[in-house]
Design a protein around this motif. Sequence first.
Motif, PDB file in Angstrom:
ATOM      1  N   ILE A   1      45.862  79.287 -63.806  1.00 46.53           N
ATOM      2  CA  ILE A   1      45.685  78.993 -65.225  1.00 46.53           C
ATOM      3  C   ILE A   1      44.312  79.465 -65.699  1.00 46.53           C
ATOM      4  N   CYS A   2      43.302  79.249 -64.877  1.00 52.82           N
ATOM      5  CA  CYS A   2      41.950  79.653 -65.238  1.00 52.82           C
ATOM      6  C   CYS A   2      41.880  81.158 -65.473  1.00 52.82           C
ATOM      7  N   ILE A   3      42.438  81.932 -64.552  1.00 53.13           N
ATOM      8  CA  ILE A   3      42.406  83.394 -64.673  1.00 53.13           C
ATOM      9  C   ILE A   3      43.254  83.869 -65.844  1.00 53.13           C
ATOM     10  N   SER A   4      44.494  83.364 -65.932  1.00 50.83           N
ATOM     11  CA  SER A   4      45.413  83.859 -66.972  1.00 50.83           C
ATOM     12  C   SER A   4      44.906  83.515 -68.374  1.00 50.83           C
ATOM     13  N   SER A   5      44.385  82.301 -68.563  1.00 53.48           N
ATOM     14  CA  SER A   5      43.906  81.933 -69.901  1.00 53.48           C
ATOM     15  C   SER A   5      42.631  82.687 -70.260  1.00 53.48           C
ATOM     16  N   SER A   6      41.805  82.999 -69.249  1.00 48.71           N
ATOM     17  CA  SER A   6      40.603  83.789 -69.516  1.00 48.71           C
ATOM     18  C   SER A   6      40.967  85.199 -69.961  1.00 48.71           C
ATOM     19  N   TYR A   7      41.920  85.808 -69.271  1.00 47.12           N
ATOM     20  CA  TYR A   7      42.402  87.127 -69.698  1.00 47.12           C
ATOM     21  C   TYR A   7      43.004  87.043 -71.100  1.00 47.12           C
ATOM     22  N   LEU A   8      43.708  85.944 -71.363  1.00 46.40           N
ATOM     23  CA  LEU A   8      44.356  85.789 -72.662  1.00 46.40           C
ATOM     24  C   LEU A   8      43.315  85.705 -73.778  1.00 46.40           C
ATOM     25  N   ILE A   9      42.234  84.974 -73.534  1.00 45.47           N
ATOM     26  CA  ILE A   9      41.170  84.844 -74.523  1.00 45.47           C
ATOM     27  C   ILE A   9      40.591  86.211 -74.867  1.00 45.47           C
ATOM     28  N   LEU A  10      40.476  87.075 -73.852  1.00 41.33           N
ATOM     29  CA  LEU A  10      39.906  88.404 -74.055  1.00 41.33           C
ATOM     30  C   LEU A  10      40.932  89.408 -74.582  1.00 41.33           C
ATOM     31  N   GLY A  11      42.192  88.969 -74.741  1.00 40.64           N
ATOM     32  CA  GLY A  11      43.206  89.832 -75.337  1.00 40.64           C
ATOM     33  C   GLY A  11      43.870  90.803 -74.382  1.00 40.64           C
ATOM     34  N   HIS A  12      43.853  90.499 -73.071  1.00 38.41           N
ATOM     35  CA  HIS A  12      44.450  91.399 -72.087  1.00 38.41           C
ATOM     36  C   HIS A  12      45.798  90.828 -71.620  1.00 38.41           C
ATOM     37  N   SER A  13      46.824  91.019 -72.448  1.00 39.97           N
ATOM     38  CA  SER A  13      48.143  90.438 -72.177  1.00 39.97           C
ATOM     39  C   SER A  13      48.781  91.005 -70.916  1.00 39.97           C
ATOM     40  N   LYS A  14      48.543  92.286 -70.640  1.00 35.90           N
ATOM     41  CA  LYS A  14      49.133  92.910 -69.442  1.00 35.90           C
ATOM     42  C   LYS A  14      48.679  92.177 -68.184  1.00 35.90           C
ATOM     43  N   GLU A  15      47.359  91.901 -68.102  1.00 38.98           N
ATOM     44  CA  GLU A  15      46.828  91.201 -66.938  1.00 38.98           C
ATOM     45  C   GLU A  15      47.368  89.768 -66.864  1.00 38.98           C
ATOM     46  N   VAL A  16      47.552  89.129 -68.023  1.00 36.32           N
ATOM     47  CA  VAL A  16      48.125  87.772 -68.031  1.00 36.32           C
ATOM     48  C   VAL A  16      49.508  87.792 -67.400  1.00 36.32           C
ATOM     49  N   GLY A  17      50.325  88.788 -67.783  1.00 37.13           N
ATOM     50  CA  GLY A  17      51.667  88.917 -67.213  1.00 37.13           C
ATOM     51  C   GLY A  17      51.628  89.127 -65.707  1.00 37.13           C
ATOM     52  N   GLU A  18      50.670  89.925 -65.236  1.00 39.88           N
ATOM     53  CA  GLU A  18      50.550  90.181 -63.798  1.00 39.88           C
ATOM     54  C   GLU A  18      50.178  88.911 -63.039  1.00 39.88           C
ATOM     55  N   VAL A  19      49.278  88.108 -63.626  1.00 37.14           N
ATOM     56  CA  VAL A  19      48.883  86.853 -62.987  1.00 37.14           C
ATOM     57  C   VAL A  19      50.080  85.905 -62.919  1.00 37.14           C
ATOM     58  N   ILE A  20      50.847  85.831 -63.996  1.00 36.50           N
ATOM     59  CA  ILE A  20      52.032  84.958 -64.007  1.00 36.50           C
ATOM     60  C   ILE A  20      53.025  85.393 -62.933  1.00 36.50           C
ATOM     61  N   ASP A  21      53.243  86.713 -62.807  1.00 33.39           N
ATOM     62  CA  ASP A  21      54.147  87.224 -61.765  1.00 33.39           C
ATOM     63  C   ASP A  21      53.671  86.829 -60.375  1.00 33.39           C
ATOM     64  N   GLN A  22      52.367  86.987 -60.119  1.00 35.11           N
ATOM     65  CA  GLN A  22      51.816  86.629 -58.807  1.00 35.11           C
ATOM     66  C   GLN A  22      51.928  85.128 -58.559  1.00 35.11           C
ATOM     67  N   TRP A  23      51.726  84.362 -59.617  1.00 31.05           N
ATOM     68  CA  TRP A  23      51.831  82.908 -59.503  1.00 31.05           C
ATOM     69  C   TRP A  23      53.259  82.504 -59.133  1.00 31.05           C
ATOM     70  N   LYS A  24      54.235  83.088 -59.811  1.00 33.89           N
ATOM     71  CA  LYS A  24      55.638  82.747 -59.551  1.00 33.89           C
ATOM     72  C   LYS A  24      56.067  83.150 -58.142  1.00 33.89           C
ATOM     73  N   GLN A  25      55.530  84.289 -57.657  1.00 35.62           N
ATOM     74  CA  GLN A  25      55.939  84.805 -56.362  1.00 35.62           C
ATOM     75  C   GLN A  25      55.144  84.219 -55.202  1.00 35.62           C
ATOM     76  N   SER A  26      54.099  83.456 -55.522  1.00 35.47           N
ATOM     77  CA  SER A  26      53.224  82.940 -54.486  1.00 35.47           C
ATOM     78  C   SER A  26      53.932  81.904 -53.628  1.00 35.47           C
ATOM     79  N   ASN A  27      53.683  81.972 -52.308  1.00 34.99           N
ATOM     80  CA  ASN A  27      54.241  80.993 -51.368  1.00 34.99           C
ATOM     81  C   ASN A  27      53.292  79.818 -51.158  1.00 34.99           C
ATOM     82  N   THR A  28      52.101  79.932 -51.722  1.00 35.02           N
ATOM     83  CA  THR A  28      51.091  78.906 -51.470  1.00 35.02           C
ATOM     84  C   THR A  28      50.884  77.963 -52.645  1.00 35.02           C
ATOM     85  N   ALA A  29      51.540  78.229 -53.748  1.00 31.78           N
ATOM     86  CA  ALA A  29      51.374  77.347 -54.916  1.00 31.78           C
ATOM     87  C   ALA A  29      52.656  77.350 -55.739  1.00 31.78           C
ATOM     88  N   ASP A  30      53.079  76.173 -56.123  1.00 30.81           N
ATOM     89  CA  ASP A  30      54.286  76.070 -56.948  1.00 30.81           C
ATOM     90  C   ASP A  30      53.961  76.422 -58.384  1.00 30.81           C
TER      91      ASP A  30
END
Length: 399
Positions: free
Chosen positions: A325-354
Amino acid sequence: MASRSLFLSLRRRSSNCSLSRLLSSGAASTEYVDEYLNNSETDDLKSRIFRLRLPKRSATTVIEKWVGEGNRVSISDLRRISKELRKSQRFKHALEISEWVVTHEEYKLSDSDYAIRIDLMTKVFGIDAAERYFEDLPPTAKTSETYTALLHCYAAAKLTEKAEELFERIKGLALSISALTYNEIMTLYMSIGQVEKVYLVVEELKRHKVAPDIFTYNLWISSCAAALNIDQVKRILDEMRCDSSCNDGWVRYISLVTVYVNASHLSNAESSSPIETEKRITQREWITYDFLVMLYAGLGNKDKIDQIWKSLRMTKQKMTSRNYICISSSYLILGHSKEVGEVIDQWKQSNTADFDISTCNRILTAFTEVGLTEKAHDLHLLLIQKSCSPTSKKSYIGV
């Protein structure tokens, strides 16, 4: 149009003739003339200096040539060019501009000029050179700005003993010290892991009735987070709300920090749990990185956020929803939607965090409450695209 073409043709011809005479007379080096020939349509002092691609080429030569052609140059122009050079990490050329100003007595250096010169000396020649320069300054130039500039150099190099000695020396002088000086020593303690000393500096700042700024609060909050003292973080946020200096930027910062704290799910039991020794980065370091990311988001520094995010992904420590959340919202504040999407994808695919959609909804709510409705709308659309099904609210989608 014909007259303009004729004018440009004559101008180019005149320029070429002048350069030919310059070459034949030996008045300038070949490497300088090579730079001068480039982009001849844009010809001002800034353009000439920025065309010096190699550090070995001299900005001093360019300024002397410019003045020799009958052009005037103001100190404000030189300061502006120097600032842009520093942003581009062209420190040698920026220092050469400073050197040129120093050798011309008609220009009067300000406290900021001396402070910037100390920083440039450190970057180009090293701290020893900066120390010698500082000690040789006239007493009138040894101000809070120049002392703080040298302190910054020590802190950046993690020279703790020298920084602490200088800090004590500064406090013993009859100088008007701002929060910036205290922030430098706090930054040093954060960087070397002595987070417990940050509060001592804050206490001293308050005792001397120095007004804290947003960076003071950020460092204080970061130190508490690094010590897993979330209750203290909440008390600091309450203090910030009551601070007479609190403005819209502070309010937004407070709201976002509150979201991160609420999303952390840190309880007293979790805080006292042992850290696995084989991890290369500890949980308290993770939290410190989260707050560093927030700081860089506030400064608009995407490169630093990229570096931290890359480093965190390479560690063995388990990431939590708070980190994503910290990374994705920071990217969002700076207007980098592509990076936000990439973070969300990594978050969903992660085996270490739900993946926790409820925390996403809290981010949506927080962004809306602090007036970032456009950012909330962007995140809402991204979550839908990623099949995350966020809570649907009219304020998110602007209807």
